[in-house]
Scaffold this active site. Structure first.
Site, short mmCIF file in Angstrom:
data_model
loop_
_atom_site.label_atom_id
_atom_site.label_comp_id
_atom_site.label_asym_id
_atom_site.label_seq_id
_atom_site.Cartn_x
_atom_site.Cartn_y
_atom_site.Cartn_z
N LYS A 65 -14.62 5.39 -8.32
CA LYS A 65 -14.09 6.94 -8.07
C LYS A 65 -14.17 7.42 -6.69
O LYS A 65 -13.32 8.16 -6.41
CB LYS A 65 -14.64 7.65 -9.33
CG LYS A 65 -14.04 7.41 -10.47
CD LYS A 65 -14.47 8.30 -11.62
CE LYS A 65 -14.08 7.93 -12.95
NZ LYS A 65 -14.34 8.79 -14.00
N ASP A 102 -10.11 14.29 -14.37
CA ASP A 102 -11.42 14.39 -15.19
C ASP A 102 -11.50 15.66 -15.65
O ASP A 102 -12.04 16.03 -16.93
CB ASP A 102 -12.55 13.46 -14.79
CG ASP A 102 -12.55 11.94 -14.88
OD1 ASP A 102 -11.78 11.50 -15.71
OD2 ASP A 102 -13.29 11.35 -14.28
N1 LIG Z 1 -14.19 10.46 -21.72
C1 LIG Z 1 -13.98 10.23 -20.69
O1 LIG Z 1 -12.93 10.31 -20.32
C2 LIG Z 1 -14.89 10.17 -19.55
C3 LIG Z 1 -14.51 10.23 -18.14
C4 LIG Z 1 -15.67 10.10 -17.12
C5 LIG Z 1 -16.97 9.58 -17.53
N2 LIG Z 1 -17.13 9.58 -18.75
C6 LIG Z 1 -18.50 9.28 -19.32
O2 LIG Z 1 -19.48 9.79 -18.37
C7 LIG Z 1 -20.49 8.45 -18.08
C8 LIG Z 1 -21.13 8.76 -16.70
O3 LIG Z 1 -19.99 8.37 -15.72
P1 LIG Z 1 -20.27 8.58 -14.15
O4 LIG Z 1 -18.78 8.19 -13.55
O5 LIG Z 1 -20.83 9.92 -13.86
O6 LIG Z 1 -21.29 7.43 -14.19
P2 LIG Z 1 -22.30 7.07 -12.84
O7 LIG Z 1 -21.62 7.79 -11.54
O8 LIG Z 1 -22.89 5.80 -12.90
O9 LIG Z 1 -23.56 8.06 -13.32
C9 LIG Z 1 -24.21 7.68 -14.33
C10 LIG Z 1 -25.24 8.84 -14.76
O10 LIG Z 1 -26.02 8.55 -16.00
C11 LIG Z 1 -27.52 8.31 -15.50
N3 LIG Z 1 -27.68 7.01 -16.34
C12 LIG Z 1 -27.29 5.86 -16.18
N4 LIG Z 1 -27.83 4.97 -16.91
C13 LIG Z 1 -28.84 5.77 -17.56
C14 LIG Z 1 -29.84 5.41 -18.66
N5 LIG Z 1 -29.76 4.10 -19.02
N6 LIG Z 1 -30.78 6.35 -19.22
C15 LIG Z 1 -30.38 7.60 -18.55
N7 LIG Z 1 -29.43 7.95 -17.84
C16 LIG Z 1 -28.81 7.23 -17.09
C17 LIG Z 1 -27.45 8.16 -13.95
O11 LIG Z 1 -28.88 8.64 -13.74
P3 LIG Z 1 -29.62 8.23 -12.21
O12 LIG Z 1 -29.04 9.19 -11.27
O13 LIG Z 1 -30.68 8.27 -12.49
O14 LIG Z 1 -28.85 6.79 -11.98
C18 LIG Z 1 -26.39 9.29 -13.45
O15 LIG Z 1 -26.76 10.54 -13.57
C19 LIG Z 1 -19.79 7.41 -18.42
O16 LIG Z 1 -20.48 6.38 -18.92
C20 LIG Z 1 -18.63 7.59 -19.30
O17 LIG Z 1 -18.92 7.48 -20.67
C21 LIG Z 1 -16.26 9.64 -19.87
#
Ligand SMILES: NC(=O)c1ccc[n+]([C@@H]2O[C@H](COP(=O)([O-])OP(=O)(O)OC[C@H]3O[C@@H](n4cnc5c(N)ncnc54)[C@H](OP(=O)(O)O)[C@@H]3O)[C@@H](O)[C@H]2O)c1
Length: 259
Positions: A65, A102
């Site tokens: 992204k 989003d």
């Molecule tokens: N419904 C939808 O359309 C939609 C759209 C966008 C996103 N999402 C959801 O949002 C989630 C995050 O997306 P993103 O783009 O922000 O991903 P990202 O940039 O990879 O960020 C992941 C976040 O989750 C934390 N994290 C990762 N693994 C973890 C674990 N095992 N335990 C605790 N915290 C953990 C990370 O913490 P650290 O900083 O410590 O690494 C970071 O804050 C996705 O998995 C998805 O399910 C949904």
């Protein structure tokens, strides 16, 4: 036929193809929608190839992204403001414009579920690409106090995820938003324990899963209203379709396809 696709890594879990194709079919829209697993080092090359092949629009998901931004002709103000691109419009002459739908999808789904954001006290779990964008969107929408809990405490004021302090704060808020990937896999432990939730609050789990996450189960047991991220996924996708084609997607067909 107009061609669309989603790019991510991994991508096999993505519900976007099924969701968009259901809407295309229902509208009688002549379109295709592919899913491409693109390794980070191949993103620029793949993007160029898709433009040459005449694709008209793309969805961009984890981990691309932010990485897609340097390859675009320009960013819409939504992408500038939220610092991430999840939708690309490809014009006939190859001009590419990056958007963020989003935040729109998330706030629209909250509205559909009668969740009040204005003035609400909010705890957000996770502060990755989506978390940072949603936090910015919630502030712009006039929320009250917003605290972030994250696995890695990177900034002053952040709570360590699942710490006692985080659990205590969680019980105080009106809305808890999980924007970590915890819960995406069936069988994942809850992101917060039952005692972190209470009656009268809302828990919104951004994971667009077909199973009920264990976090949602905990929130419901504690008496909170709890929602998964399917509505968020649908509304961000519907907005992307509108940007690509100027048409309204069939959100009911999208929901039926992924529920
Ligand atoms: N419904 C939808 O359309 C939609 C759209 C966008 C996103 N999402 C959801 O949002 C989630 C995050 O997306 P993103 O783009 O922000 O991903 P990202 O940039 O990879 O960020 C992941 C976040 O989750 C934390 N994290 C990762 N693994 C973890 C674990 N095992 N335990 C605790 N915290 C953990 C990370 O913490 P650290 O900083 O410590 O690494 C970071 O804050 C996705 O998995 C998805 O399910 C949904």
């Amino acid at each position: 036929m107009q061609k669309f696709a989603v790019l991510g890594h991994p991508i096999s879990h993505s519900l976007s193809p099924r969701m968009h194709l259901a809407s295309f079919a229902s509208l009688g829209f002549d379109g295709s929608y592919d899913a491409f697993d693109v390794a980070p080092e191949l993103l620029g090359e793949k993007f160029k190839e898709l433009i040459q092949q005449g694709y008209r629009g793309l969805n961009i998901t984890i981990p691309h992204k932010k990485a897609i931004m340097p390859f675009l002709s320009r960013l819409d103000e939504s992408a500038e403001k939220y610092g991430a691109v999840n939708t690309v419009v490809i014009e006939g002459d190859g001009t590419t414009i990056g958007y963020n739908t989003d935040v729109y999808g998330f706030l629209t789904d909250l509205k559909c579920k009668d969740v009040t954001v204005k003035g609400a006290k909010i705890l957000m779990l996770g502060y990755g690409g989506a978390g940072a964008a949603l936090a910015c969107g919630l502030k712009n929408a006039g929320c009250g106090e917003l605290k972030i809990a994250n696995r890695t405490v990177r900034e002053e004021g952040m709570l360590p995820l699942s710490s006692n302090e985080c659990i205590a704060y969680s019980r105080e808020v009106d809305l808890i938003v999980n924007v970590t990937p915890v819960g995406l896999k069936e069988g994942d432990e809850p992101v917060l324990p039952i005692e972190a939730f209470r009656q009268g609050q809302v828990f919104y789990d951004c994971a667009p899963t077909s199973h009920e996450t264990s976090s949602i189960k905990c929130a419901k047991i504690a008496g909170a209203r709890a929602f998964d991220g399917k509505g968020f996924l649908i509304h961000q996708g519907a907005k992307a379709f509108e940007l690509w084609t100027g048409l309204c997607a069939d959100t009911a067909a999208m929901y039926a396809a992924i529920k």
